[in-house]
Design a protein around this motif. Structure first.
Motif, PDB file in Angstrom:
ATOM      1  N   LEU A  23       0.828  -1.200   0.000  1.00 34.32           N
ATOM      2  CA  LEU A  23       0.000   0.000   0.000  1.00 34.32           C
ATOM      3  C   LEU A  23       0.867   1.257   0.000  1.00 34.32           C
ATOM      4  O   LEU A  23       1.869   1.331   0.709  1.00 34.32           O
ATOM      5  CB  LEU A  23      -0.902   0.024   1.233  1.00 34.32           C
ATOM      6  N   THR A  24       0.477   2.236  -0.783  1.00 31.74           N
ATOM      7  CA  THR A  24       1.131   3.538  -0.733  1.00 31.74           C
ATOM      8  C   THR A  24       0.558   4.333   0.439  1.00 31.74           C
ATOM      9  O   THR A  24      -0.481   3.977   1.013  1.00 31.74           O
ATOM     10  CB  THR A  24       0.898   4.325  -2.030  1.00 31.74           C
ATOM     11  N   LEU A  25       1.240   5.402   0.797  1.00 33.89           N
ATOM     12  CA  LEU A  25       0.724   6.285   1.848  1.00 33.89           C
ATOM     13  C   LEU A  25      -0.673   6.789   1.489  1.00 33.89           C
ATOM     14  O   LEU A  25      -1.588   6.807   2.323  1.00 33.89           O
ATOM     15  CB  LEU A  25       1.665   7.476   2.043  1.00 33.89           C
ATOM     16  N   ASP A  26      -0.842   7.185   0.243  1.00 33.66           N
ATOM     17  CA  ASP A  26      -2.123   7.729  -0.196  1.00 33.66           C
ATOM     18  C   ASP A  26      -3.230   6.683  -0.116  1.00 33.66           C
ATOM     19  O   ASP A  26      -4.343   6.972   0.347  1.00 33.66           O
ATOM     20  CB  ASP A  26      -2.000   8.252  -1.631  1.00 33.66           C
ATOM     21  N   ALA A  27      -2.930   5.451  -0.531  1.00 34.96           N
ATOM     22  CA  ALA A  27      -3.944   4.394  -0.519  1.00 34.96           C
ATOM     23  C   ALA A  27      -4.377   4.051   0.900  1.00 34.96           C
ATOM     24  O   ALA A  27      -5.574   3.879   1.177  1.00 34.96           O
ATOM     25  CB  ALA A  27      -3.407   3.151  -1.213  1.00 34.96           C
ATOM     26  N   ASN A  33      -9.493   7.220   6.208  1.00 34.37           N
ATOM     27  CA  ASN A  33     -10.078   8.564   6.155  1.00 34.37           C
ATOM     28  C   ASN A  33      -9.192   9.625   6.822  1.00 34.37           C
ATOM     29  O   ASN A  33      -9.665  10.467   7.591  1.00 34.37           O
ATOM     30  CB  ASN A  33     -11.469   8.573   6.797  1.00 34.37           C
ATOM     31  N   LYS A  34      -7.918   9.548   6.524  1.00 32.21           N
ATOM     32  CA  LYS A  34      -6.969  10.555   6.999  1.00 32.21           C
ATOM     33  C   LYS A  34      -6.191  11.107   5.805  1.00 32.21           C
ATOM     34  O   LYS A  34      -6.130  10.480   4.736  1.00 32.21           O
ATOM     35  CB  LYS A  34      -5.993   9.945   8.015  1.00 32.21           C
ATOM     36  N   SER A  35      -5.570  12.255   5.988  1.00 34.03           N
ATOM     37  CA  SER A  35      -4.766  12.820   4.911  1.00 34.03           C
ATOM     38  C   SER A  35      -3.430  12.086   4.823  1.00 34.03           C
ATOM     39  O   SER A  35      -2.966  11.476   5.801  1.00 34.03           O
ATOM     40  CB  SER A  35      -4.518  14.314   5.153  1.00 34.03           C
ATOM     41  N   VAL A  60      -6.709  -2.792   8.891  1.00 33.70           N
ATOM     42  CA  VAL A  60      -6.377  -2.736   7.473  1.00 33.70           C
ATOM     43  C   VAL A  60      -5.081  -3.484   7.178  1.00 33.70           C
ATOM     44  O   VAL A  60      -4.963  -4.185   6.167  1.00 33.70           O
ATOM     45  CB  VAL A  60      -6.249  -1.266   7.009  1.00 33.70           C
ATOM     46  N   LEU A  61      -4.108  -3.375   8.091  1.00 29.70           N
ATOM     47  CA  LEU A  61      -2.782  -3.947   7.851  1.00 29.70           C
ATOM     48  C   LEU A  61      -2.618  -5.355   8.412  1.00 29.70           C
ATOM     49  O   LEU A  61      -1.525  -5.916   8.371  1.00 29.70           O
ATOM     50  CB  LEU A  61      -1.713  -3.031   8.465  1.00 29.70           C
TER      51      LEU A  61
END
Length: 226
Positions: A23-27, A33-35, A60-61
């Motif tokens: 996973l990327t930071l963005d994904a 639901n965080k920036s 998630v992880l």
């Protein structure tokens, strides 16, 4: 315990798990639901993580929350003591590559959740590894059995069996069952130790299948190590 050091350790574990999941930071940020900027600060230990957010990240992880907190606490304490974590160093040898493999197995004695860090590159920071597996450990009077799954594709399972009644003291000889790069079932001789073993020559010699073991395999038609 140094709170800043604790959050840095939590963040480093989350970063390793995120990368293991591909996973990327963005994904990942979108999933909780965080920036991206906030998640980056979590991973760097620059800000505290609320417990509900940490629970979402663990979900998630595929990380056990209790084990993550125990890992972070253990790394933050100068004594390195921990109340519920057990650690085992696992070694095996791939003759075709002339390569000694090192892994670290950690499990929670209360929840029986387990994490395997495979192909550890830095023995002082085993989060720096090739693959991370997550699963469970089962302890009986005569054996420790661990079944873990790769958190990254192809998400294969590894089963590690370690006898506890053998006469070996500094280490135990066990068996790993998994698949190889060609998706063929394999059984691998391994050594398990409570402490880091650094004598590569000894490990390489001990991990190779002996003539006695080969004869026993031929005589019994069982894959096993003695």
């Amino acid at each position: 315990m140094d709170r800043h050091s604790f959050y840095v350790n939590v963040g480093s574990i989350l970063r390793v798990r995120r990368k293991a999941e591909g996973l990327t930071l963005d994904a990942l940020a979108k999933k909780i639901n965080k920036s991206t900027a906030t998640l980056s600060k979590y991973e760097k230990g620059e800000i505290a993580i609320a417990m509900d957010v940490l629970a979402d990240l663990c979900s998630v992880l595929n990380v056990d929350l209790c084990m993550l907190l125990s890992h972070a606490e253990d790394k933050s304490r100068s004594s390195g003591t921990n109340r519920c974590l057990e650690r085992r160093w696992i070694y095996w040898y791939k003759h075709s590559e002339r390569n000694l493999h090192t892994a670290v197995l950690e499990y929670n004695t209360k929840t029986r959740n387990a994490v395997l860090f495979r192909n550890v590159r830095d023995v002082n920071n085993f989060y720096d590894c090739g693959y991370i597996y997550h699963g469970n450990i089962f302890v009986s009077d005569h054996n420790i059995d661990c079944v873990v799954q790769n958190t990254a594709p192809p998400r294969e399972y590894i089963k590690i069996g370690i006898p506890t009644l053998s006469t070996e003291r500094e280490f135990k000889t066990g068996l790993i069952v998994s698949i190889n790069e060609n998706y063929q079932n394999v059984a691998i001789k391994c050594l398990c130790s409570k402490t880091l073993m650094q004598d590569k020559a000894f490990l390489t010699e001990r991990l190779q299948i002996s003539k006695t073991e080969m004869k026993s395999i031929r005589d019994t038609n069982f894959f096993g190590v003695w």
